[in-house]
Design an enzyme around this catalytic site. Sequence first.
Site: not given
Ligand code: NAD
Length: 446
Positions: A149, A224, A258, A350
């Site tokens: 997804k 992650e 990240c 962050e």
């Molecule tokens: P987010 O948590 O808002 O969303 C990530 C994904 O989760 C999206 O596909 C979203 O649709 C889905 N999602 C949202 N709510 C959900 C729920 N209740 N149940 C299931 N799925 C749900 O994050 P974002 O804004 O898309 O990405 C940014 C974040 O990702 C930052 O905090 C960044 O640090 C982190 N990140 C971490 C890594 C790592 O490897 N540690 C890598 C890249 C990004």
Amino acid sequence: MIDPATEKVIAEVELADEAAADAAIERARAAAPGWAAVAPGDRARLLRRFAEQVDADLDELARLEVANAGHTIGNARWEAGNVRDVLHYAAGIPERLLGSQIPVSGGVNITFNEPLGVVGVIVPWNFPMPIAAWGFGPALAAGNTVVVKPAEATPLTALRLAELAARAGLPDGVFQVVLGAGAVVGQRFVTHPAVRKVVFTGSTVVGKQIMAGCAAQVKRVTLELGGKSANIVFADADLERAAATAPYGVFDNAGQDCCARSRILVQREVFDRFLELLEPAVRGVRVGDPNDEATEMGPLISAAHRERVMGFVEPSTVAYTGACPSGPGFWYPPTVVLPNGASDRVLTEEVFGPVVAVLPFEDEADAVRIANATDYGLSGSIWTSDVGRALRVSRAVEAGNLSVNSHSSVRYWTPFGGFKQSGLGRELGPDAASAFTETKNVFIAT
Ligand code: NAD
């Protein structure tokens, strides 16, 4: 879908509802036994073919990511190449997924690595291609079927990868992409009993909800999550190089990374000198058209995200900024701030934008204390010419991925993941497949 560099609508997509998510999960469940039974050499060959399709389509994938996520063309090519490389590396897994034979009396004891079944991979918008591949590559290699997804804002390259998987000859239902809201499709991965593992990359807030949801079925989960990484510059470091490379360490992908080293800790005796050296490097970052090969930083993902980033900078003391286009596009300049005390949000939360806080430290112990004064623990850099110090500080900093005299921390053949609230489990590296298998222990009486 909106191009963040132009604000133009580039595509429209339909989002799946819960019933469509369930249908995809059921297809994946139906395909799982067949895929698990494919001979290891044949599974490897199909993954290699998938990698070759990605390679042949590399430029198209990169252009799609530039348009959809605002990534610079150079970065986008690297990201598509990373998917290819992860798949090639994963293709080496099936024939090497070895069990063991353990000495016992009265019989033979052997272990098997059984695939889990259906794996759901939930992807954020900041690196849509590689992050998806870090989950689906080893999961497929270990004999699981996968439903991906993508984030709502950035689905186009994932859709393309699904086409390439089909062209490579992966059987129906083995690799699917379902577009949809996190709260609908993502949640279904958490609640549907046929999904045996969720790989989630995203914010720490949502990661905690996913983990709590998975607990209801003791569902396997890899997380992650976010970061607040430190770039520690000691007085004995090559200051010119540390300053010249610091912008890359935090402003790559416009800071929507990240691993962004969003706190630069500088030993007090060289603090002023470092700030002087950093200024031309920051002002020199080329921000603009992501399709231009010379561009180093593109736009932010959306207007709403830019508002959020601005919210961090407004209360802070800005030391200096770089330049950026005025619009259209969700532009924000590379920005250096001096924090107002240890509790300043810019030091604890962050930002996920091109904003870096610079602050002084006294000695090695102080540097480690400040670096660890965060709930996150993903990444970081250490700049020093003393190898003993490099090792001591690497061991003392609570983070999963560190680099010494460098900002590079991601290689598909080395492990990646976070300490503390930056995540749970590891992706990539030689043990990547073990996160997608259950160990079965069998005793045969003789
Ligand atoms: P987010 O948590 O808002 O969303 C990530 C994904 O989760 C999206 O596909 C979203 O649709 C889905 N999602 C949202 N709510 C959900 C729920 N209740 N149940 C299931 N799925 C749900 O994050 P974002 O804004 O898309 O990405 C940014 C974040 O990702 C930052 O905090 C960044 O640090 C982190 N990140 C971490 C890594 C790592 O490897 N540690 C890598 C890249 C990004």
